[in-house]
Scaffold this active site. Structure first.
Site, short mmCIF file in Angstrom:
data_model
loop_
_atom_site.label_atom_id
_atom_site.label_comp_id
_atom_site.label_asym_id
_atom_site.label_seq_id
_atom_site.Cartn_x
_atom_site.Cartn_y
_atom_site.Cartn_z
N SER A 10 0.83 -1.20 0.00
CA SER A 10 0.00 0.00 0.00
C SER A 10 0.86 1.25 0.00
O SER A 10 1.97 1.26 0.55
CB SER A 10 -0.88 0.00 1.26
OG SER A 10 -1.48 1.26 1.46
N TYR B 211 -2.25 -0.14 10.03
CA TYR B 211 -2.45 -0.73 8.70
C TYR B 211 -1.17 -0.60 7.87
O TYR B 211 -0.70 -1.57 7.28
CB TYR B 211 -3.62 -0.03 7.99
CG TYR B 211 -3.75 -0.40 6.53
CD1 TYR B 211 -4.10 -1.70 6.16
CD2 TYR B 211 -3.49 0.53 5.53
CE1 TYR B 211 -4.20 -2.06 4.82
CE2 TYR B 211 -3.60 0.18 4.19
CZ TYR B 211 -3.96 -1.11 3.84
OH TYR B 211 -4.05 -1.47 2.52
#
Length: 343
Positions: free
Chosen positions: A135, A160
């Protein structure tokens, strides 16, 4: 008698009921691949949307579905043992920056334990290439733009992001120790038809059509490298077709974070044209033919003010760079949304 074409070993696509997994599986099936889809179909967002995606995949004769949680170690071991899997596209994960603030354990279960089970499966099955989702959030506190895979990413600002950085490190270990070719793809704000209901475009579209206000963080000054789903899928499949190889020039004296002496690679997949959130909303208003009621708010913990992808390595190695303009991508999303939800 005609010579029968040798059946390719199936490709495992995890997160197949999810946004990117669904689109990737469709593209692979359309080009004649055999796909094993894996998903736990959890209720992080509306399960009906996940089931509708799966319903689109089921008519393909070369598609099979396994409902399984990545963190189920015995189940994952059995999956790899009973079928000859030689390529893996790992897109399943607990997603979302803001959700990681309220349910951190979901991220260690899926993104750490689950990813380790994938790596172990790849190791024992002698997988020829693992492509996995990272990501843009791994860039965290970095401010030098555009974000380059050759920059250090040691300052995540959400759990995350930390879990995705951990995935890159874990994959590198397996590439180094067991020579499993691993390619990590740092996705930049993916949007498009069949998208996730927890993402801004989906939330904004629903609210605007219902005449409700939208919450616009950082007073709309966020800049995001919005990347259309078809471009993401093209990048995924092109990298899948180009297994990671060692960088022969890599040196431990000046270690390059984006490559390795092991068969491990990292790529950015972004539109490399950051757009301010307020402009993104304007384009959406035009596509919907309706103005938004905006509630301007400060930036949230865990969010970064801007993302901007350097895709030079991706272009050089696989001959592709995302390029769909937001005007085109948003209008396609709105058409899908109106049709799917009968709005």
């Amino acid at each position: 008698m005609p010579v029968r074409k040798k059946q390719q070993d199936p490709i495992l696509v995890t997160g197949v009921a999810g946004f990117i997994g669904f689109h990737t599986a469709i593209r692979l099936l359309e080009r004649g691949e055999q796909v094993i889809g894996l998903d736990n179909v959890n209720d992080y967002y509306d399960v009906r949307l996940k089931k509708a995606r799966l319903a689109k995949l089921k008519p393909f004769k070369s598609f099979s579905f396994t409902k399984l949680d990545l963190a189920n170690r015995a189940g994952m071991k059995k999956l790899f043992a009973k079928q000859t899997i030689r390529r893996v596209v790992h897109l399943a994960a607990q997603a979302g920056v803001r959700y990681s603030l309220v349910n951190p354990h979901a991220y260690t279960d899926s993104n750490i334990e689950g990813f380790l089970n994938i790596l172990e499966g790849c190791r024992h099955a002698k997988v020829k290439h693992l492509v996995y989702a990272s990501s843009s959030s791994v860039y965290g506190g970095n401010t030098q733009m555009p974000f380059s895979i050759h920059d250090n990413v040691d300052h995540p600002v959400s759990l995350y992001a930390a879990s995705k950085k951990a995935n890159e490190l874990m994959a590198h270990c397996y590439a180094h120790l067991y020579r499993v070719p691993c390619t990590g793809l740092r996705f930049f704000t993916v949007y498009g038809p069949w998208g996730r209901p927890d993402m801004a475009l989906f939330i904004f579209t629903k609210a605007i059509l219902e005449g409700k206000p939208i919450e616009v963080y950082n007073h709309g000054k966020m800049r995001r490298d919005f990347t259309y789903i078809d471009d993401i899928v093209e990048g995924v499949i092109r990298t899948l077709d180009h297994p990671a190889t060692p960088n022969q020039a890599w040196s431990g004296d000046k270690p390059d974070p984006g490559t390795s002496s092991a068969p491990a690679r990292i790529y950015n997949i972004g539109n490399h044209q950051p757009v301010e959130l307020l402009h993104f909303i304007e384009v959406l208003e035009q596509a919907l033919g309706k103005k938004a009621v905006k509630k301007l708010l400060p930036i949230q913990p865990g969010d970064v003010p801007a993302t901007y992808a350097d895709v030079e390595d991706l272009t050089r190695d696989v001959g592709f760079a995302p390029a769909t303009p937001i005007e085109e991508g948003i209008s396609r999303f709105v058409r899908w949304y109106r049709e799917f939800y009968k709005k």
